[in-house]
Design a protein around this motif. Structure first.
Motif, PDB file in Angstrom:
ATOM      1  N   ARG A  37       0.805  -1.218   0.000  1.00  0.00           N
ATOM      2  CA  ARG A  37       0.000   0.000   0.000  1.00  0.00           C
ATOM      3  C   ARG A  37       0.842   1.274   0.000  1.00  0.00           C
ATOM      4  NH1 ARG A  37      -2.250   0.441   4.844  1.00  0.00           N
ATOM      5  NH2 ARG A  37      -1.188  -1.330   5.735  1.00  0.00           N
ATOM      6  N   ALA A  38       2.148   1.134  -0.041  1.00  0.00           N
ATOM      7  CA  ALA A  38       3.041   2.279   0.086  1.00  0.00           C
ATOM      8  C   ALA A  38       2.926   3.216  -1.110  1.00  0.00           C
ATOM      9  CB  ALA A  38       4.479   1.793   0.220  1.00  0.00           C
ATOM     10  N   PRO A  39       3.225   4.492  -0.891  1.00  0.00           N
ATOM     11  CA  PRO A  39       3.248   5.433  -2.011  1.00  0.00           C
ATOM     12  C   PRO A  39       4.412   5.123  -2.951  1.00  0.00           C
ATOM     13  CG  PRO A  39       4.016   6.500  -0.002  1.00  0.00           C
ATOM     14  CD  PRO A  39       3.548   5.115   0.377  1.00  0.00           C
ATOM     15  N   MET A  40       4.480   5.832  -4.049  1.00  0.00           N
ATOM     16  CA  MET A  40       5.458   5.536  -5.091  1.00  0.00           C
ATOM     17  C   MET A  40       6.909   5.768  -4.685  1.00  0.00           C
ATOM     18  SD  MET A  40       3.830   6.845  -8.669  1.00  0.00           S
ATOM     19  CE  MET A  40       5.336   6.477  -9.530  1.00  0.00           C
ATOM     20  N   HIS A  41       7.184   6.757  -3.867  1.00  0.00           N
ATOM     21  CA  HIS A  41       8.573   7.074  -3.526  1.00  0.00           C
ATOM     22  C   HIS A  41       9.090   6.123  -2.454  1.00  0.00           C
ATOM     23  CE1 HIS A  41       7.007  10.968  -5.108  1.00  0.00           C
ATOM     24  NE2 HIS A  41       8.035  10.721  -5.900  1.00  0.00           N
ATOM     25  N   ALA A  42      10.273   5.550  -2.722  1.00  0.00           N
ATOM     26  CA  ALA A  42      10.819   4.568  -1.788  1.00  0.00           C
ATOM     27  C   ALA A  42      12.341   4.668  -1.761  1.00  0.00           C
ATOM     28  CB  ALA A  42      10.398   3.157  -2.188  1.00  0.00           C
ATOM     29  N   GLY A  43      12.883   4.225  -0.658  1.00  0.00           N
ATOM     30  CA  GLY A  43      14.319   4.046  -0.526  1.00  0.00           C
ATOM     31  C   GLY A  43      14.570   2.582  -0.218  1.00  0.00           C
ATOM     32  N   PHE A  44      15.751   2.112  -0.563  1.00  0.00           N
ATOM     33  CA  PHE A  44      16.121   0.734  -0.295  1.00  0.00           C
ATOM     34  C   PHE A  44      17.581   0.731   0.111  1.00  0.00           C
ATOM     35  CE2 PHE A  44      17.807  -3.398  -1.470  1.00  0.00           C
ATOM     36  CZ  PHE A  44      16.890  -4.235  -0.866  1.00  0.00           C
ATOM     37  N   GLU A  45      17.901   0.013   1.199  1.00  0.00           N
ATOM     38  CA  GLU A  45      19.250   0.054   1.729  1.00  0.00           C
ATOM     39  C   GLU A  45      19.737  -1.333   2.108  1.00  0.00           C
ATOM     40  OE1 GLU A  45      22.358   0.586   4.827  1.00  0.00           O
ATOM     41  OE2 GLU A  45      20.380  -0.226   5.168  1.00  0.00           O
ATOM     42  N   ILE A  46      21.010  -1.604   1.810  1.00  0.00           N
ATOM     43  CA  ILE A  46      21.698  -2.800   2.294  1.00  0.00           C
ATOM     44  C   ILE A  46      23.012  -2.332   2.886  1.00  0.00           C
ATOM     45  CG2 ILE A  46      20.618  -4.375   0.646  1.00  0.00           C
ATOM     46  CD1 ILE A  46      23.279  -4.320  -0.931  1.00  0.00           C
ATOM     47  N   ASP A  47      23.563  -3.125   3.788  1.00  0.00           N
ATOM     48  CA  ASP A  47      24.849  -2.753   4.359  1.00  0.00           C
ATOM     49  C   ASP A  47      25.563  -3.968   4.906  1.00  0.00           C
ATOM     50  OD1 ASP A  47      23.745  -3.285   6.941  1.00  0.00           O
ATOM     51  OD2 ASP A  47      23.057  -1.231   7.085  1.00  0.00           O
ATOM     52  N   GLY A  48      26.807  -3.781   5.199  1.00  0.00           N
ATOM     53  CA  GLY A  48      27.629  -4.801   5.822  1.00  0.00           C
ATOM     54  C   GLY A  48      28.527  -4.121   6.840  1.00  0.00           C
ATOM     55  N   VAL A  49      28.688  -4.732   8.000  1.00  0.00           N
ATOM     56  CA  VAL A  49      29.465  -4.132   9.084  1.00  0.00           C
ATOM     57  C   VAL A  49      30.434  -5.159   9.649  1.00  0.00           C
ATOM     58  CG1 VAL A  49      29.322  -3.084  11.377  1.00  0.00           C
ATOM     59  CG2 VAL A  49      27.565  -2.586   9.679  1.00  0.00           C
ATOM     60  N   ASP A  50      31.654  -4.753   9.834  1.00  0.00           N
ATOM     61  CA  ASP A  50      32.664  -5.549  10.523  1.00  0.00           C
ATOM     62  C   ASP A  50      32.942  -4.824  11.837  1.00  0.00           C
ATOM     63  OD1 ASP A  50      34.986  -6.694  11.554  1.00  0.00           O
ATOM     64  OD2 ASP A  50      35.919  -6.930   9.586  1.00  0.00           O
ATOM     65  N   ARG A  51      32.272  -5.257  12.889  1.00  0.00           N
ATOM     66  CA  ARG A  51      32.392  -4.566  14.182  1.00  0.00           C
ATOM     67  C   ARG A  51      33.798  -4.651  14.744  1.00  0.00           C
ATOM     68  NH1 ARG A  51      27.648  -6.260  18.075  1.00  0.00           N
ATOM     69  NH2 ARG A  51      28.889  -4.930  19.407  1.00  0.00           N
ATOM     70  N   ALA A  52      34.443  -5.787  14.580  1.00  0.00           N
ATOM     71  CA  ALA A  52      35.784  -5.949  15.138  1.00  0.00           C
ATOM     72  C   ALA A  52      36.784  -4.994  14.484  1.00  0.00           C
ATOM     73  CB  ALA A  52      36.249  -7.395  14.972  1.00  0.00           C
ATOM     74  N   GLN A  53      36.660  -4.802  13.191  1.00  0.00           N
ATOM     75  CA  GLN A  53      37.584  -3.925  12.459  1.00  0.00           C
ATOM     76  C   GLN A  53      37.082  -2.484  12.363  1.00  0.00           C
ATOM     77  OE1 GLN A  53      40.604  -4.938  11.345  1.00  0.00           O
ATOM     78  NE2 GLN A  53      40.179  -6.882  12.345  1.00  0.00           N
ATOM     79  N   GLU A  66      44.741   2.084  14.937  1.00  0.00           N
ATOM     80  CA  GLU A  66      44.335   1.838  16.312  1.00  0.00           C
ATOM     81  C   GLU A  66      45.145   2.699  17.273  1.00  0.00           C
ATOM     82  OE1 GLU A  66      41.919  -0.087  17.431  1.00  0.00           O
ATOM     83  OE2 GLU A  66      41.372  -0.727  15.425  1.00  0.00           O
ATOM     84  N   GLU A  67      44.470   3.312  18.216  1.00  0.00           N
ATOM     85  CA  GLU A  67      45.173   4.121  19.204  1.00  0.00           C
ATOM     86  C   GLU A  67      45.734   3.262  20.328  1.00  0.00           C
ATOM     87  OE1 GLU A  67      42.450   7.055  20.499  1.00  0.00           O
ATOM     88  OE2 GLU A  67      42.543   8.181  18.639  1.00  0.00           O
ATOM     89  N   TRP A  68      45.150   2.121  20.558  1.00  0.00           N
ATOM     90  CA  TRP A  68      45.573   1.261  21.661  1.00  0.00           C
ATOM     91  C   TRP A  68      46.539   0.224  21.107  1.00  0.00           C
ATOM     92  CZ3 TRP A  68      43.032  -3.519  23.938  1.00  0.00           C
ATOM     93  CH2 TRP A  68      43.565  -3.802  25.196  1.00  0.00           C
ATOM     94  N   SER A  69      47.739   0.204  21.576  1.00  0.00           N
ATOM     95  CA  SER A  69      48.768  -0.648  20.987  1.00  0.00           C
ATOM     96  C   SER A  69      48.553  -2.123  21.278  1.00  0.00           C
ATOM     97  CB  SER A  69      50.147  -0.223  21.481  1.00  0.00           C
ATOM     98  OG  SER A  69      50.220  -0.362  22.890  1.00  0.00           O
TER      99      SER A  69
END
Length: 146
Positions: free
Chosen positions: A64-80, A137-140
């Motif tokens: 039922r959504a109107p015509m204008h839309a956005g679509f997003e994908i992502d990937g995250v490496d939390r450790a790095q 990295e600031e922490w050695s």
């Protein structure tokens, strides 16, 4: 973290991420407020502009959504502390899945039980992306240094 920086992704890099993934988030405005919902999808590449195909239940918020839309994908490496994001902005269209053998070629294979489906495509007018590169990295004693 210091010296972290953002890099703009090329269109081909963005399309590569869209090809490799199957789950993203669609964003639409319903009753004057943004709604963001997870969906599975498939990239539809034609000789012209690429589309993002998805299926939903008839009468759903997305259907039922109107015509204008956005679509997003992502990937995250939390450790790095790095990642990437691709955003497609465009118009949402209902399609007949039997037209031009669309269903056979571009079925996003829904993860929920299959009711009668509403088939939709997002026809992007813009596909952009960014990649976050981690800084030094600031922490050695960080794990990556050993």
């Amino acid at each position: 973290m210091t010296d972290a920086w953002l890099e703009e992704l090329s269109l081909e890099e963005c399309l590569g991420y869209l090809r490799e993934n199957v789950v993203g988030r669609i964003a639409v405005v319903i009753n004057d407020f943004p709604v963001v919902l997870p969906v599975n999808y498939r990239l539809v590449e034609t000789s012209r502009v690429p589309w993002i195909a998805l299926r939903t239940r008839p009468g759903s918020v997305i259907a039922r959504a109107p015509m204008h839309a956005g679509f997003e994908i992502d990937g995250v490496d939390r450790a790095q502390r790095r990642g990437w994001s691709v955003l497609a902005r465009g118009t949402l269209h209902h399609v007949d899945p039997d037209a031009d053998n669309f269903r056979a070629q571009f079925d996003p294979e829904p993860w929920t039980p299959s009711d009668p489906d509403s088939w939709l495509v997002i026809q992007p007018f813009a596909i952009t992306g960014r990649r976050l590169h981690s800084g030094s990295e600031e922490w050695s004693f960080h794990l990556d240094r050993h």
